[in-house]
Structure formats: C-alpha cells, structure tokens
Scaffold this active site. Structure first.
Site, PDB file in Angstrom:
ATOM      1  N   ASP A   1      -8.493 -10.654  -9.093  1.00 24.27           N
ATOM      2  CA  ASP A   1      -7.407 -10.934 -10.027  1.00 24.27           C
ATOM      3  C   ASP A   1      -7.294  -9.754 -10.994  1.00 24.27           C
ATOM      4  OD1 ASP A   1      -5.630 -11.853 -11.883  1.00 24.27           O
ATOM      5  OD2 ASP A   1      -6.818 -13.581 -12.518  1.00 24.27           O
TER       6      ASP A   1
ATOM      7  N   CYS B   1      10.053  -3.945  -9.846  1.00 27.33           N
ATOM      8  CA  CYS B   1      11.306  -3.848  -9.086  1.00 27.33           C
ATOM      9  C   CYS B   1      12.272  -4.923  -9.552  1.00 27.33           C
ATOM     10  CB  CYS B   1      11.039  -3.945  -7.577  1.00 27.33           C
ATOM     11  SG  CYS B   1      10.139  -5.429  -7.073  1.00 27.33           S
TER      12      CYS B   1
ATOM     13  N   GLY C   1       0.746  -1.249   0.000  1.00 24.31           N
ATOM     14  CA  GLY C   1       0.000   0.000   0.000  1.00 24.31           C
ATOM     15  C   GLY C   1       0.775   1.296   0.000  1.00 24.31           C
ATOM     16  N   GLY C   2       2.084   1.275  -0.150  1.00 25.36           N
ATOM     17  CA  GLY C   2       2.845   2.520  -0.163  1.00 25.36           C
ATOM     18  C   GLY C   2       2.419   3.445  -1.286  1.00 25.36           C
ATOM     19  N   LYS C   3       2.222   2.882  -2.470  1.00 22.72           N
ATOM     20  CA  LYS C   3       1.825   3.700  -3.619  1.00 22.72           C
ATOM     21  C   LYS C   3       0.371   4.144  -3.491  1.00 22.72           C
ATOM     22  CE  LYS C   3       5.171   1.259  -6.523  1.00 22.72           C
ATOM     23  NZ  LYS C   3       5.618   0.354  -5.431  1.00 22.72           N
TER      24      LYS C   3
END
Length: 472
Positions: A332, A400, A289-291
């Site tokens: 999904d 990443c 949830g950082g973004k």
C-alpha cells in the site's frame, strides 16, 4: 462456428434435454442453444449483457473482455463474434448519451418496468444502426429475436421492432443531433468541464472523446527510425504515434523489446522527473509499468510499488520483454516505509476522466462522489511521498484526470502543508510544448490538443503533472 463451440453448444443442449426428463429445464442452456442457431445473435446477446454489466454493474469495459472476466459473457463465441461484440459495446458506450436520448425520443412512455433489461438490447441495436456498418434489417431482426428468447421480454418484441424501424427511418435526423455534441458527456461531467474550462473547451473535450483513440509508443532510441518502420510519426514530445491497426504483438520490434505502448501524455511525467543513473527512485502505483520502464531505461535504481500483485505480474512481464530491470514490491503506497529516495513518481489513482477517449466506460462507471474519495487518497499518497523524499530530492505527482481537485488543487494544498517543498516549474526547453504548461509551471494537457485532419493522429490524453523539490 468452430468445432469447440459446436461441442459446447451440443453439451448445453444435451444438458437441457436431460434436465427436462428429470423434471426441470435449465432455461439459460436452452436459450443459448437456440440463439447459437442464428448467425450473429450470440454476439448481440453478449453485447447487450456486457453493456448492462458496465452501465448497471459498474464493470470496466476492458475487464469485461478479459480472459478471467466475472461474469464471462463470451463463452462459446468464436474470435470473429468476440471482435463484433467488442465493436458493438465500445461504440454503444462511447455514444451512450446520444443513444439514450434517441431511445427516450422513440419510447414516449418509456420501457415497461418488467422489461427494464430490454434497454441494453436496444442500446446495442441502436449503436449498430447509427454508427456501425450493419444492415438495418439485420440489426432490427436480431434484436427482435433476442427479445423473444427471454420470457420477461418476449411480449415486447413488437415494441422492439417498431422502435428500431422508426430509428432507422430517422437516422439522419438523429445523426444531426449527434453532430451538435449536446449529449457527448453525462450532464454532471459536462457541467464540471464548462465550469473549469469554459463552454468552447468543454465541447472540444467531449467531441474528441467520440473519436477512436490514437496508438502511441515509447521507444528506447531512434524515434525517427521507428516511426518509419512502424508507419507512424514522431510527436513533438518524442513519442511515436502509429497509423496502423495491426495487432501490436505482430509489429516490428515488439518481441525484441524495442518499444512499449504508452500514451504521449503518460510518457511526460517520468521525463519531467529526469532520473539519473544510480539514483534511488520510487514509482508509486507503478503497474502496468510504462513509467517504470522509462526510469529503468535511464539506469536508475527503481522500486516499482503497487498494491495489486496481479498487475505487478504484468509489469514484470513487460520489463522482461524490454530487457529492463526494476525491484518489484507489493504494498500500500499510502503506508509504504523505506529509506528516503532521491526521486519519487506518484501516478495517482484518479477518476481517469482524461482517458475517456481510450476508456469510454469511464463517464458511466464513475460518480461525482468518486472524485472526492479519490482526492482524499491522493492527499495520503502525497503526504507519504513527502516523508520518503530525501533532502534535496524531488517528487513528480501526476494524474490522468481533467478534474482540478485531482490536479491543480491537490498541489496547492500540498504546498500549503509542506513549506519545505517548492515547485520546479517546467520549461518548454525540456521538450514539453508551451501550450501544455499552465501559469504555475505545471503540466496540463487536454484531449483536444494536437489537432490533425486525420483523427487517428489527433489529440492526447488529458493529464496533469507537477514537479516538486524538497529543500536541501
């Protein structure tokens, strides 16, 4: 040892005695009870087992230390032993390439086939002798005792003693080998990086992975002020990098929801998407949830989508602490259906080779074939995002990963399939260092960027991101 641990051990010993009277002996309970009598041995046994779970079983390091880990190797350990276990495992996995080379040099005939799991005990002990502040005699003695506890390895305790004593004598020789960086990455990964980035860059990437990772946070506002309060520095991208080793939850501003932990590279894709107030935004694969938090802070109407309900619970808890709001949806992403969005962020599942410094298990739990499998999933996510983007809307795709199949090649193929999309090249004026922008105008960070004399302040996760605009 804590009273609860003593009661647990006492119960297992009682069970062993009762079993003996009934005609059987639960050998595992007896071994645990015997090990608990020797200070430091339970932590070493746990470390060896977890190393085996990672290297042989493909478990993630973080999962092995989770409260709900299966199997759990930490039962009965006090907090100090858990910390020691994690230190041993982290260093052992980070330096696994070199440690395996060292053991191969010292075991001319290899390990006896019937005692294959002895390798993990030797790896744990070698990590202590080479890289941790542990007395050589203690590391050797405890490894020998561990071997004697197991019927299959008891006969090889002399071998363990000889190998580890020889390692201690030749420590400086092997540390010189470590300094060469020759064994910092599995051969298949090292070969890929040499091919895509060149010899020097490949070595620089692998060398950075050997260092303790930095701790970056994203703040709601006033980065300079929070850098001062948290003993950190403001990075050129606006993230704050901390020097402290204190527990995160004890730092100023955490309980008040003023900031959240997020690597500086991971913070860039949401900034590139630049959501505006009241825009409908989809965060694909959103957990933890950082973004999502970044986009909610911009007052966009965010749908946080993830297939894992458990991970979304963590996301919801983070948003609650930060006093931010987003709609949470379980599903999904490759098959998700909804009304078109103004903007979509795809934080794609990937090989995570850009985060090896933070997750040193990655090189040893991933296989070359995983990249092809993950690239196929990423293609499906991009295709779905294209269908969910309104005319004139935009997509930011990120991963990443250091692997071009999950970054540059993925976007090139998407643009060939979708002529109604084009790149929105990144400009250094957007707060992204020019060195992070490749010739196509996409974001590409590498782990050795941002050198610093203090390793704690150096480097950044390897990341790729591209911004795409749909024709109006």
């Amino acid at each position: 040892m804590a009273n609860s641990d003593s009661r647990s051990i006492s119960a297992r010993t009682k069970s062993a005695r009762q079993g003996s009277r009934q005609g059987f002996v639960p050998a595992e309970a007896v071994r645990e009870a015997e090990a608990a009598k020797i200070p430091g041995l339970p932590a070493r046994l746990a470390a060896a087992s977890i190393i085996g779970d990672i290297v042989q079983g493909g478990h993630r390091l973080d999962e092995c230390f989770a409260a709900n880990a299966v199997p759990s190797r930490l039962s009965g350990l006090d907090a100090r032993d858990v910390s020691l276990t994690r230190s041993i495992v982290t260093v052992a996995v980070r330096r696994l390439g070199l440690i395996r080379y060292v053991l191969a040099e010292l075991l001319e005939k290899g390990l006896p086939r019937q005692a294959a799991r002895l390798e993990f005990s030797l790896i744990a002990a070698a990590a202590q002798i080479l890289f941790l502040d542990a007395a050589d005699h203690a590391a050797v003695d405890l490894a020998v005792r561990a071997a004697r506890l197991e019927p299959k390895t008891a006969g090889f305790s002399g071998l363990v003693n000889g190998v580890l004593r020889n390692l201690a004598r030749r420590r400086e020789e092997f540390l010189d080998v470590a300094a060469s960086g020759e064994h910092d990455a599995p051969p298949w990964l090292a070969q890929r990086w040499r091919k895509h980035y060149g010899e020097d860059t490949a070595r620089a990437i692998a060398a950075m992975h050997m260092l303790e990772p930095p701790l970056d946070v994203s703040v709601k506002d006033d980065p300079a002020g929070w850098a001062e309060r948290l003993d950190g520095v403001v990075l050129p991208t606006g993230s704050v990098r901390l020097r402290t080793h204190a527990p995160i939850s004890e730092l100023p501003g955490y309980e008040d929801g003023e900031w959240w932990v997020q690597d500086a590279a991971a913070a860039l894709p949401a900034r590139l998407l630049a959501p505006r107030p009241d825009e409908r935004v989809l965060d694909m694969c959103a957990a933890p949830g950082g973004k999502t938090a970044q986009m909610a802070l911009a007052r966009a109407q965010v749908v946080a989508l993830d297939r894992s309900a458990e991970r979304l619970k963590l996301l919801a808890a983070n948003l609650a602490r930060l006093q931010l709001h987003a709609e949470v949806a379980v599903g999904d992403a490759a098959a998700y259906q909804a009304q078109p969005f103004d903007a979509i962020l795809i934080d794609a599942p990937c090989s995570a080779t850009g985060t090896i410094r933070r997750h040193p298990d990655v090189p040893w739990t991933k296989k070359p074939g995983d990249i092809e499998t993950l690239a196929s999933l990423q293609t499906k996510l991009l295709n779905r995002a294209a269908l969910l983007t309104r005319a004139g809307g935009r997509i930011v795709y990120c991963s990443c990963s250091l692997e071009p199949e999950e970054g540059e090649q993925q976007i090139a193929a998407f643009l060939r399939r979708n002529p109604d999309f084009r790149r929105m090249p990144i400009d250094p004026g957007e707060g992204v260092p020019e060195a992070f922008i490749n010739r196509d105008g996409d974001l590409r960070t590498l782990p050795h960027y941002w050198p610093n004399e203090d390793p704690r302040l150096a480097g950044i996760d390897g990341f790729f991101a591209a911004r795409l605009l749909r024709s109006a």
